[in-house]
Design a protein around this motif. Structure first.
Motif, PDB file in Angstrom:
ATOM      1  N   GLN A  99      -1.920   5.643  10.921  1.00  0.00           N
ATOM      2  CA  GLN A  99      -1.177   6.895  11.094  1.00  0.00           C
ATOM      3  C   GLN A  99       0.311   6.589  11.238  1.00  0.00           C
ATOM      4  OE1 GLN A  99      -2.595  10.166  11.132  1.00  0.00           O
ATOM      5  NE2 GLN A  99      -4.205   8.939  10.209  1.00  0.00           N
ATOM      6  N   LYS A 102       0.831  -1.201   0.000  1.00  0.00           N
ATOM      7  CA  LYS A 102       0.000   0.000   0.000  1.00  0.00           C
ATOM      8  C   LYS A 102       0.867   1.254   0.000  1.00  0.00           C
ATOM      9  CE  LYS A 102      -3.236   2.649   2.877  1.00  0.00           C
ATOM     10  NZ  LYS A 102      -2.779   3.940   2.461  1.00  0.00           N
ATOM     11  N   GLU A 103       1.947   1.233   0.759  1.00  0.00           N
ATOM     12  CA  GLU A 103       2.828   2.390   0.859  1.00  0.00           C
ATOM     13  C   GLU A 103       3.590   2.616  -0.447  1.00  0.00           C
ATOM     14  OE1 GLU A 103       3.488   2.095   5.683  1.00  0.00           O
ATOM     15  OE2 GLU A 103       4.883   1.061   4.360  1.00  0.00           O
ATOM     16  N   GLY A 149       2.857   7.147   9.238  1.00  0.00           N
ATOM     17  CA  GLY A 149       3.796   7.909   8.434  1.00  0.00           C
ATOM     18  C   GLY A 149       5.109   8.028   9.184  1.00  0.00           C
ATOM     19  N   GLU A 200       4.148  10.029   4.182  1.00  0.00           N
ATOM     20  CA  GLU A 200       3.060  10.744   4.845  1.00  0.00           C
ATOM     21  C   GLU A 200       2.027   9.759   5.385  1.00  0.00           C
ATOM     22  OE1 GLU A 200       1.674  13.321   1.760  1.00  0.00           O
ATOM     23  OE2 GLU A 200       3.567  14.429   1.679  1.00  0.00           O
ATOM     24  N   ASN A 201       1.286  10.197   6.401  1.00  0.00           N
ATOM     25  CA  ASN A 201       0.242   9.348   6.981  1.00  0.00           C
ATOM     26  C   ASN A 201      -0.747   8.872   5.928  1.00  0.00           C
ATOM     27  OD1 ASN A 201       1.239   9.437   9.594  1.00  0.00           O
ATOM     28  ND2 ASN A 201      -0.067  11.131  10.206  1.00  0.00           N
ATOM     29  N   THR A 202      -1.058   9.720   4.956  1.00  0.00           N
ATOM     30  CA  THR A 202      -2.031   9.351   3.923  1.00  0.00           C
ATOM     31  C   THR A 202      -1.540   8.203   3.052  1.00  0.00           C
ATOM     32  OG1 THR A 202      -1.133  11.027   2.436  1.00  0.00           O
ATOM     33  CG2 THR A 202      -3.040  11.661   3.793  1.00  0.00           C
ATOM     34  N   ALA A 203      -0.234   7.990   3.022  1.00  0.00           N
ATOM     35  CA  ALA A 203       0.346   6.930   2.195  1.00  0.00           C
ATOM     36  C   ALA A 203       0.643   5.671   2.998  1.00  0.00           C
ATOM     37  CB  ALA A 203       1.632   7.424   1.530  1.00  0.00           C
ATOM     38  N   SER A 204       0.409   5.723   4.290  1.00  0.00           N
ATOM     39  CA  SER A 204       0.784   4.601   5.140  1.00  0.00           C
ATOM     40  C   SER A 204      -0.442   3.896   5.713  1.00  0.00           C
ATOM     41  CB  SER A 204       1.685   5.093   6.277  1.00  0.00           C
ATOM     42  OG  SER A 204       0.955   5.964   7.120  1.00  0.00           O
ATOM     43  N   TYR A 233       2.216  10.249  -8.543  1.00  0.00           N
ATOM     44  CA  TYR A 233       2.611   9.014  -7.871  1.00  0.00           C
ATOM     45  C   TYR A 233       3.928   8.513  -8.440  1.00  0.00           C
ATOM     46  CZ  TYR A 233      -1.950   8.936  -5.718  1.00  0.00           C
ATOM     47  OH  TYR A 233      -3.059   9.265  -4.980  1.00  0.00           O
ATOM     48  N   SER A 244       3.493  16.120  -7.147  1.00  0.00           N
ATOM     49  CA  SER A 244       2.216  15.558  -6.711  1.00  0.00           C
ATOM     50  C   SER A 244       1.901  14.217  -7.384  1.00  0.00           C
ATOM     51  CB  SER A 244       1.094  16.542  -7.000  1.00  0.00           C
ATOM     52  OG  SER A 244       1.011  16.767  -8.400  1.00  0.00           O
ATOM     53  N   SER A 263       1.231   4.164  -2.854  1.00  0.00           N
ATOM     54  CA  SER A 263       0.803   5.512  -2.474  1.00  0.00           C
ATOM     55  C   SER A 263       1.916   6.551  -2.474  1.00  0.00           C
ATOM     56  CB  SER A 263       0.163   5.469  -1.079  1.00  0.00           C
ATOM     57  OG  SER A 263      -0.958   4.617  -1.076  1.00  0.00           O
TER      58      SER A 263
END
Length: 194
Positions: A77, A46-47, A79, A70-74, A106, A104, A50
């Protein structure tokens, strides 16, 4: 701890075998980066899927010294900042020459899309290991290898398992401990010293 069904870790020779195989694939530069993000940075599928270029480049747009996940990619939480291995930095620099970099965008693209899904990354690893004949390996094998190798070497640089936990992005040290492969040879050597 009992034996469970976990992805197998990779030996140094197996890592080299995977890299040799990937060099002959249709997308060798991209595939090398995907594998090294797992085996040399301990990222989950997933990371990897992302990651954006912003997370691996510095303010000048050059490949940085660390991954700023970043948290959004991990997962959750988790990150974190992961110092970048030299082999991974070199692979990223080579990959950057083959694609358009926008902070920005991927990092990992597919042939038909500007990003690759986590499941597509999982499937890639599965196909690679099946083709090479590595039974019991999965997209988590590189991550387990990274965590195991880091745990074995961390005390030589003044670190502890807490540092390994932080690199892995685990909230609980017990989770990190479950990832670490035991070393039967070391167990024999230490018992002989007792």
């Amino acid at each position: 701890m009992g034996l469970g069904k976990q992805a197998k870790t990779l030996t140094r020779g197996q890592v080299e075998a995977v890299l040799g195989y990937l060099a002959k694939t249709r997308w060798p530069t991209r595939n090398r980066v995907i594998f090294l993000l797992s085996a040399k940075a301990g990222l989950r599928a997933k990371e990897i899927a992302s990651l954006s270029w912003r997370m691996v480049t510095d303010a000048r747009g050059q490949i940085g010294q660390a991954i700023y996940l970043e948290n959004t990619a991990s997962k959750g939480q988790s990150g974190r900042v992961i110092p970048m291995n030299d082999d991974l930095r070199t692979a990223l620099a080579a990959y950057a020459k083959t694609t358009i970099i926008a902070s920005s965008s991927y990092l990992i693209e597919s042939e038909r899309s500007d990003r690759m899904s986590a499941q597509a990354i999982v499937n890639l690893f599965w196909r690679w290991y099946q083709h090479i004949g590595f039974d019991g390996c999965s997209s988590h094998s590189g991550r387990r290898t990274f965590i195991t190798n880091t745990a074995r070497k961390i005390s030589t640089v003044g670190g502890s398992l807490r540092d390994v936990q932080m690199l892995a992005g685990h909230t609980n040290l017990r989770t990190t401990q479950r990832y670490i492969e035991a070393n039967p040879e070391a167990q024999v050597r230490i018992v002989e010293l007792v």
